[in-house]
Every structure is written in C-alpha cells, then in structure tokens.
Design an enzyme around this catalytic site. Structure first.
Site, short mmCIF file in Angstrom:
data_model
loop_
_atom_site.label_atom_id
_atom_site.label_comp_id
_atom_site.label_asym_id
_atom_site.label_seq_id
_atom_site.Cartn_x
_atom_site.Cartn_y
_atom_site.Cartn_z
N ASP A 296 0.86 -1.19 0.00
CA ASP A 296 0.00 0.00 0.00
C ASP A 296 0.89 1.23 0.00
O ASP A 296 1.42 1.62 1.04
CB ASP A 296 -0.88 -0.01 1.24
CG ASP A 296 -2.02 -1.00 1.09
OD1 ASP A 296 -2.07 -1.98 1.85
OD2 ASP A 296 -2.85 -0.79 0.18
N ASP B 271 -10.59 -4.29 -1.05
CA ASP B 271 -9.53 -3.92 -0.12
C ASP B 271 -10.10 -2.97 0.92
O ASP B 271 -10.58 -1.89 0.59
CB ASP B 271 -8.41 -3.21 -0.93
CG ASP B 271 -7.30 -2.67 -0.08
OD1 ASP B 271 -6.29 -2.21 -0.66
OD2 ASP B 271 -7.42 -2.67 1.16
C1 DX5 Z 1 -6.28 1.49 2.83
C2 DX5 Z 1 -5.46 0.25 2.74
C3 DX5 Z 1 -6.08 -0.83 3.63
C4 DX5 Z 1 -5.25 -2.06 3.74
C5 DX5 Z 1 -6.09 -3.21 4.25
O1 DX5 Z 1 -5.71 2.47 2.06
O2 DX5 Z 1 -5.40 -0.19 1.37
O3 DX5 Z 1 -7.33 -1.15 3.08
O4 DX5 Z 1 -4.65 -2.39 2.60
O5 DX5 Z 1 -6.20 -2.98 5.60
P1 DX5 Z 1 -7.33 -3.67 6.47
O6 DX5 Z 1 -7.45 -5.11 5.99
O7 DX5 Z 1 -6.80 -3.58 7.88
O8 DX5 Z 1 -8.57 -2.89 6.23
#
Ligand code: DX5
Length: 225
Positions: A41, A180
């Site tokens: 990310d 996501d």
């Molecule tokens: C937001 C990120 C999150 C991450 C996933 O910008 O992209 O969504 O990857 O995190 P969780 O699974 O903790 O929501």
C-alpha cells in the site's frame, strides 16, 4: 515474478501495511504459505493523508516473501513511480482512477510488460473507470476510504462489486476483481458473494490468532463451490 491469472479461486492477498515492521521478513515468511500474492500500500501523504513506503521496501518484500507483488499506488501522480516500483519487482501495479495521469500510468505499466490495475475510491462513479476495463488485469473496488488499515468494511460498496463483476463477465476478459478494506472472516463471504475473487487483508490477517484457519476461511468464502 509472473503474476497469476484469475482461475475461479479466491486469492488471499496480505496487505504489508499491517505487518509488524520490526520483523517484516519473518512476517512475510509466516504468511507466504497461505497467500497468493502480497500487496504494497503505497501512500504519498497527498492523495491520501498518510505516508507509507517506497520502492526499496517493495524490493525487500519481493525478496523476503518470494511471492508476486501488487503495488497499490495511492499517490497523486502515479506516473512518477511506475518505473521505480516496476524495477523493485512489482508484477502488477494498480493506480487510482482519481489520480493525475491515471490512463498514461496504466499505458506505461502495460508497456513495461506488467499487469495493470485500476482502483476506485468509494465515492467515485463507476462509469468512467469501467470504460478502461479493456486495458486492465485487475479492478480494485475500495471498501474503505484509502489511507489507513484497520477500518470498517463499508457494506454499501457491495452493489459496486456486483456491478464490476457483471462488467468483467460481459467483457470476457481475465480481470481480477479485488476488494480492499475491512476484510475479515465475516466480510469476506459478502465480498465474494458479490463477485470479488481477490481479497486484500491487512489488520485481520496479521492479527489472526490462527493464520491457517483465517486464510482457509477467506479462500473458502465461496462456500459450496
Ligand atoms: C487502505 C489500505 C487498507 C489495507 C487493508 O488504504 O489499502 O485497506 O490495505 O487494511 P485492512 O485489511 O486492515 O482494512
């Protein structure tokens, strides 16, 4: 590393953002047997109100995980970073439809022989992004506002997942439908039922008491199939 094509399975994709960075190598080796690829990310503090990491971390993640890497560029000008993340070992690079120069970034990713993904924020209408489907290998429907891990899954995004699945099916093209944000054992079946076949999980995955059971539950989110 060659990136996999959609083949009917549910791909589990740990988001490195939520790993314990004091022992990143061990974390990646721990998730490797249960994951299809890993996601970086990438945040620039401008497109989203957070800063994460650069291509040097991407290279370390590619080495330590031994898995394909998908770089999710949550940055204002993705064109500036495509070459660096390509060189760091990303097999797939996703840019946001809302970022500056998204289409030229996608064209550059394809010209480099990599897989291209397009991500959309929750409030972005789908019509414009779906016109780019013929160029894409992955479509990412954000189920949280991008910028931070550990947020709550926005269930109102499920009709969007359904709409994107219908468009991918109609196109007949091998395009991953990735979601996501807030993916856990409860929300994963909802996302898969709506049509997702790639689940990015960060906080729920890295904090899972039993990682094998957690990832098996996500892969089995289709239930009977
Ligand atoms: C937001 C990120 C999150 C991450 C996933 O910008 O992209 O969504 O990857 O995190 P969780 O699974 O903790 O929501």
């Amino acid at each position: 590393m060659k990136f996999p094509l959609p083949d009917g399975r549910v791909a589990v994709v740990p988001s490195v953002l939520s790993a314990d960075f004091t022992r990143l190598g061990a974390e990646l080796r721990r998730v490797r047997p249960h994951s299809d690829w890993v996601q970086l990310d990438v945040m620039d503090g401008r497109f989203v109100p957070n800063i994460s990491f650069g291509p040097h971390v991407g290279a370390a993640v590619a080495r330590a995980s031994g898995l394909p890497v998908d770089s999710h560029l949550m940055v204002e000008r993705p064109n500036r970073l495509v070459d660096a993340f390509a060189a760091s070992g990303s097999g797939l690079i996703t840019v946001h439809y809302e970022s500056l120069g998204a289409l030229s970034a996608i064209r550059k990713i394809k010209a480099l022989g990599l897989k291209a993904g397009l991500a959309v924020k929750p409030a972005t209408p789908l019509a414009g992004p779906l016109r780019l489907l013929p160029l894409l290998d992955l479509f990412l429907v954000m189920t949280v506002e991008p910028g931070f891990g550990g947020q709550k899954f926005i269930r109102a995004m499920l009709p969007r997942v359904k709409a994107v699945r219908a468009a991918i099916t109609k196109s007949g093209r091998p395009v991953w439908l990735q979601v996501d944000g807030g993916i856990n054992a409860d929300t994963a079946p909802l996302a898969v039922k709506a049509g997702a076949d790639s689940l990015v999980a960060g906080s729920a995955l890295f904090s899972a008491v039993n990682l094998v059971e957690f990832t098996r539950a996500l892969k089995g989110s289709r239930g009977g199939r």
